[in-house]
Design a protein around this motif. Structure first.
Motif, PDB file in Angstrom:
ATOM      1  N   LYS C 216       0.973  -1.234  -0.134  1.00  0.00           N
ATOM      2  CA  LYS C 216       0.002   0.026   0.126  1.00  0.00           C
ATOM      3  C   LYS C 216       0.884   1.016  -0.001  1.00  0.00           C
ATOM      4  O   LYS C 216       0.451   2.312  -0.607  1.00  0.00           O
ATOM      5  N   LYS C 221      -2.448  -2.201  -4.324  1.00  0.00           N
ATOM      6  CA  LYS C 221      -3.388  -3.040  -3.659  1.00  0.00           C
ATOM      7  C   LYS C 221      -3.248  -4.266  -3.754  1.00  0.00           C
ATOM      8  O   LYS C 221      -2.932  -5.094  -4.873  1.00  0.00           O
ATOM      9  N   TYR C 268      -6.663  -2.446   1.058  1.00  0.00           N
ATOM     10  CA  TYR C 268      -5.776  -3.527   0.501  1.00  0.00           C
ATOM     11  C   TYR C 268      -6.534  -4.019  -0.899  1.00  0.00           C
ATOM     12  O   TYR C 268      -5.897  -5.017  -1.311  1.00  0.00           O
TER      13      TYR C 268
END
Lengths: 303, 275, 451
Positions: C216, C221, C268
């Motif tokens: 991140k 992601k 995420y």
């Protein structure tokens, strides 16, 4: 007025009446009766579809009366129907008034184009709208953020209000053209001499439409309302394909037809699914009867 | 002033119509355009113009199904079904509209109630029925019910009540016409616009019907269009392009039917409501 | 004039209609011959009865002849037909592909009706246990089949066994899982793209979240969708969803919910459902690191879409080795063509040579150890930068935990994902989400005790 006169004076050659309605009942008896009876039979059984069928008496019905998901699904279905039917009938009435009283260039073209959405299978429509709205980078989020209507991408399918509204919108979109065509077909049967008479009396177009045309096409409007509520309460394809077929987000678009399909073909409770079917039938019958009596009462009052 | 405002009013009407036109056509247009894009393009971009994957999609589609065969199958079913609804819908409606007989209210109630039955579960009984009638893998279970199309009866009953005066029928009887002849020669032509309207909708409904043919027909050479489209869709995204192409192909005949038949509605319309 | 034409059409419809109506009782359609009526199954098989009878009495398989009806929810099984018909030239295999979504809706009325069922039909992992327990599939270890599954991965065969241990179904495929990640991003952020080393860095749920945090920082992601991780978490369970008719919420499922929340709150993943447009597009993205998907995920998601990222993908193990999904196949108990059915099933599921050829051509992981081991010796995949997926999958299959599938999995998984999503997106507290989940299970399966 007219149709009341017509009804009272129906020609009494009764045996021919039976002759004319016979084809319907013969074919109905052959193709529809058995499946209906079988479903009623199943609604008193417990059956997983492949194992033995066990009678459980009225247990399924007791469960149905206490089943919150059933009530929720009924409310969902009814709400989504209302939210699409009212705009739909208003759109259709406005459009048919416009088409009847104004010389619109390309009227035929418009009317055909409005009917286009009805041609695509409902299941494909659900999928198409899913592709348009799902995800932060979906087409709709892309467009709406670009023109500044949205600050940041919106999780459309995590919003119960949006999902439910979208189903209603899609239903409106698919059916307003159809409804317009039906209303216009009804208007066709009205004797045009009546308009001339009204115009001579100095009535405006809007007055003529509301005071004369609408009452005259009441059978058409009854037809539209009843078939719409019957079809609307059995809504299945669009909400089933729009999200994950469970009515997500949080069962907000779970219709009763989806619920009974899932109870049957996904959870293998065919007995209970039949009971839900029967319950839905009763609800539809009640709603149709209410709708019918409301419209016919107005008809009587209107005279 | 009045001329100005009238013009403004007319402009508003056209703006409204064009707005609805956009709403109706755009998603439809997207389906057509997507038919010429690869699956990956379809899920990742908003395609607004023709792509270059049309031939590829066609090949993919044809390796999965024989779409033209499905086309012919669907056409056979839908055309036959529609013709039956068109004739018998009016036939039965006439019986309900113009005759008095015992049990009429109840019988008409059955007609209406037959529309209210959810089809999802009764399909199990429908399968067993057709098994017993030896009609599995045939099209009869989708064609013959056209004789008992409740919505057509419902609609035509209203039309006949509205537009056929009893005096007309009486006059014909006085002249010695038989009942069947009165219906075929007198009533039927009069309500033709209504019938045509219903036929369009019945054709579309039959053309798009899916779950019945899926369950009754197991011979893949007899599959109908919607079953084939669902087959192409399958589980995985690799077939989106082919699926849209199949949808596009399936929509074409309905547009043609609509264009041909809508002339009849319009003719009826101008006859009735022209100022 | 036109009106008359329409009226004429309608009249012909009348004649045609009543003709059909009168005939419904006994009219046999040409394509549904009734010759099968004495043998209890199948109104539509087009087998020549004489030939079938001959096949039944002959011991020598190569002279088998007749027509075999197969219903499949996918097209994979059809790929075996050509090879099979080369070996059995007198057997015609009719594969009917039924749309996957509605396979059960078509199969149930047919089986319940007792006639018109195919000789062979498939069952996907979501409902395979339902079919296995139903008794509509023949016992494959009994006569006349005597299946020998010693070369098949244990997991695949164990799913095909019912609760009494009887073998009802086999499969031609197995679907072990992996974490499919981007080599270029791994090099940038983790300093290596070597599958062994990356696997080391993500060998537990906590470790995966640590890596997610590191990614991140670079604007990447980690996951396409957290929901994919459920594929893996299923193999991390110690209990099935239902044991002794009781709903069991395994500890790992609870921690999965927390993981989903952490991933969602920290961004995420892409925040979309699997198969959503954006999820599919992540194959070619510059900000999504990995998919947690079984072998079919490589086949249907990564491989067909990888274009500019060709060669930048790799597979490694995540927190645990896992297997998810798959399609099984069995023989209808009243099939009149059991010998043909078995010949076909044996060819697809137990013939190592056939599977080798199939795996080599389509890249699909197969169910026989010997075939997979041979395929592992071949060249690697271009998309995977030369890595051989068969070799990787073989290592995973060796380490698999026991099969925890139940007949309820399809419905329960979906209900659980809905609940986990509500918790992850903050719409519900964990208790509320779990209560909703339990209510859903109780509603779907009243016979299961839910506490």
């Amino acid at each position: 007025m007219r149709q009341r006169k017509g009804r009272r004076h129906t020609v009494s050659k009764s045996r021919y009446g039976y002759f004319f309605i016979a084809p319907f009942f013969i074919v109905f008896a052959i193709f529809s009766l058995y499946p209906i009876l079988y479903t009623i039979f199943l609604s008193f059984q417990s059956w997983d579809g492949l194992g033995p069928v066990n009678s459980v008496g009225v247990k399924n019905y007791e469960r149905l009366l206490k089943d919150e998901v059933f009530y929720q699904s009924l409310w969902n279905t009814f709400r989504m129907w209302m939210m699409n039917f009212i705009p739909q009938i208003l759109t259709a009435l406005v459009l048919s008034a416009v088409f009847t009283f104004h010389r619109i260039r390309g009227m035929r073209f418009f009317r055909a184009a409005f009917y286009l959405p009805n041609l695509i299978t409902a299941a494909s429509v659900g999928l198409l709208f899913n592709l348009l709205f799902d995800g932060d980078k979906s087409a709709m989020n892309h467009i709406l953020t670009k023109i500044g209507l949205l600050e940041e991408p919106f999780a459309f399918f995590n919003s119960m209000v949006f999902a439910s509204g979208l189903v209603s919108y899609i239903q409106w979109w698919m059916w307003f053209g159809y409804t317009t065509v039906i209303v216009m077909a009804g208007i066709t049967t009205v004797d045009s001499g009546i308009y001339d008479a009204a115009m001579v009396d100095g009535a405006t177009r809007t007055q003529t439409y509301v005071k004369i045309t609408l009452p005259m096409i009441r059978p058409t409007l009854i037809y539209l309302s009843i078939t719409s509520i019957i079809g609307g309460m059995q809504l299945f394809d669009v909400p089933a394909t729009l999200t994950n077929s469970l009515g997500d987000p949080r069962k907000s678009i779970l219709t009763t037809a989806m619920y009974l399909y899932n109870q049957g073909f996904r959870n293998h409770n065919y007995g209970y699914a039949s009971t839900v079917s029967a319950g839905l039938f009763v609800i539809i019958a009640i709603l149709s009867a209410l709708c019918m009596s409301a419209l016919q009462k107005k008809e009587r009052e209107g005279q | 002033m009045t001329k100005m405002s009238r013009r403004f009013f007319k402009g508003m009407i056209y703006a409204f119509l064009i707005f609805l036109l956009m709403l109706s056509v755009v998603p439809f247009y997207l389906v057509m355009i997507n038919a010429s894009h690869s699956s990956f393009d379809i899920v990742t971009k908003l395609n607004l113009w023709l792509g270059d994957a049309l031939a590829e999609n066609y090949r993919t589609m044809q390796t999965h199904v024989n779409i033209w065969r499905g086309f012919a199958n669907s056409l056979l079913i839908s055309a036959s079904y529609t013709l039956l609804t068109g004739y018998f819908g009016a036939f039965v409606a006439y019986g309900f509209a113009k005759f008095d007989f015992r049990g009429k209210k109840m019988l008409y109630g059955i007609v209406l109630a037959s529309m209210m039955i959810p089809s999802q579960v009764s399909i199990i009984g429908f399968y067993q029925l057709n098994l017993k009638l030896h009609l599995l893998n045939t099209y009869w279970p989708f064609i013959l019910p056209g004789i008992a199309s409740a919505s057509t009866v419902f609609f035509m009953r209203g039309i006949i009540t509205q537009s056929i005066p009893d005096s007309m029928i009486e006059a014909a009887r006085v002249e010695g016409c038989g009942e069947l002849r009165i219906f075929n020669r007198l009533v039927y032509p009069c309500v033709l616009p209504g019938i045509v309207t219903m036929c369009i909708f019945n054709f579309v409904a039959s053309w798009n019907s899916y779950i019945g043919p899926l369950i009754i027909v197991s011979d893949s050479r007899k599959y109908t269009m919607p079953v084939m489209i669902s087959m192409i869709k399958g589980l995985y995204l690799t077939n989106y392009g082919a699926m849209y192409l199949a949808i596009a192909i399936s929509v074409v005949p309905i547009i043609i039917v609509f264009c041909i038949l809508s002339k009849y509605i319009v003719n009826g319309m101008t006859a009735g409501a022209d100022k | 004039m036109k009106k008359r034409m329409i009226a004429l059409l309608m009249m012909s419809a009348l004649v045609f209609g009543t003709g059909g109506c009168g005939g419904t009782g006994e009219m046999p359609e040409p394509a549904s011959p009734e010759q099968g009526s004495d043998s209890s199954a199948d109104g539509q098989t087009e087998a020549d009865p004489e030939n079938t009878g001959e096949g039944e009495t002959e011991a020598d398989r190569s002279v088998l002849s007749g027509t075999l009806e197969v219903w499949s929810s996918g097209e994979e099984l059809g790929r075996f037909v050509e090879g099979f018909q080369a070996a059995y030239p007198d057997v015609t295999v009719n594969i009917t592909v039924v749309p996957n979504e509605d396979f059960v809706a078509k199969l149930t009325p047919t089986l319940a009706g007792g006639q018109g069922a195919p000789d062979v039909f498939t069952g996907e992992s979501d409902y395979v246990k339902y079919l296995v327990e139903s008794g509509f599939w023949d016992d494959l270890e009994g006569a006349p089949y005597h299946a020998d599954t010693s070369d098949m991965w244990e997991y695949v065969a164990s799913v095909g066994r019912d609760s009494g241990g009887t073998l009802r179904a086999l499969s031609w495929q197995a679907s072990p899982g992996s974490v499919m990640y981007r080599r270029d991003m791994a090099r940038d952020v983790l300093g290596t793209d070597d599958p062994e080393k990356v696997a080391e860095m993500i060998n537990s749920d906590e470790a995966m979240l640590d890596v997610a945090a590191r990614l991140k920082e670079k604007g990447i992601k980690m996951f396409a969708s957290w929901q994919d991780i459920l594929n893996m978490q299923f193999s991390n369970r110690s209990n099935p969803w239902v044991a002794d008719n009781r709903l069991v919420i395994d500890e790992s499922m609870l921690s999965f919910m927390d993981m989903a929340k952490t991933i969602t709150e920290n961004g995420y993943d892409l925040g979309v459902d699997p198969w959503a447009p954006e999820w599919s597009a992540a194959v070619e993205s510059d900000d999504t690191f990995c998919y947690v998907l079984p072998s079919w995920g490589y086949q249907f998601v990564v491989k067909p879409s990888a274009d500019t990222t060709k060669g930048e993908w790799a597979m490694c193990q995540g927190a645990v080795p896992y297997v998810k999904g798959g399609t099984w196949v069995g023989i209808y108990k009243d099939s009149p063509n059991k010998d043909l059915a078995w010949a076909f099933m044996e060819y697809c599921c137990l013939n190592s040579e056939a599977q080798k050829a199939y795996g080599a051509e389509y890249g699909e992981y197969v169910s026989l150890k010997s075939a997979d081991k041979a395929l592992a010796e071949q060249d690697g995949e271009e998309v995977l930068g030369g890595q051989n997926p068969f070799a990787f999958y073989n290592s995973q299959m060796e380490k698999l935990p026991a099969d925890l599938m139940t007949a309820y999995d399809g419905t329960i998984n979906n209900a659980f994902l809905s609940a986990a999503k509500d918790y992850a997106t903050g719409v519900k507290s964990k208790e509320e989400a779990l209560d909703a989940f339990k209510a859903d299970v109780a509603n779907a399966y009243p016979e299961i005790t839910v506490e």
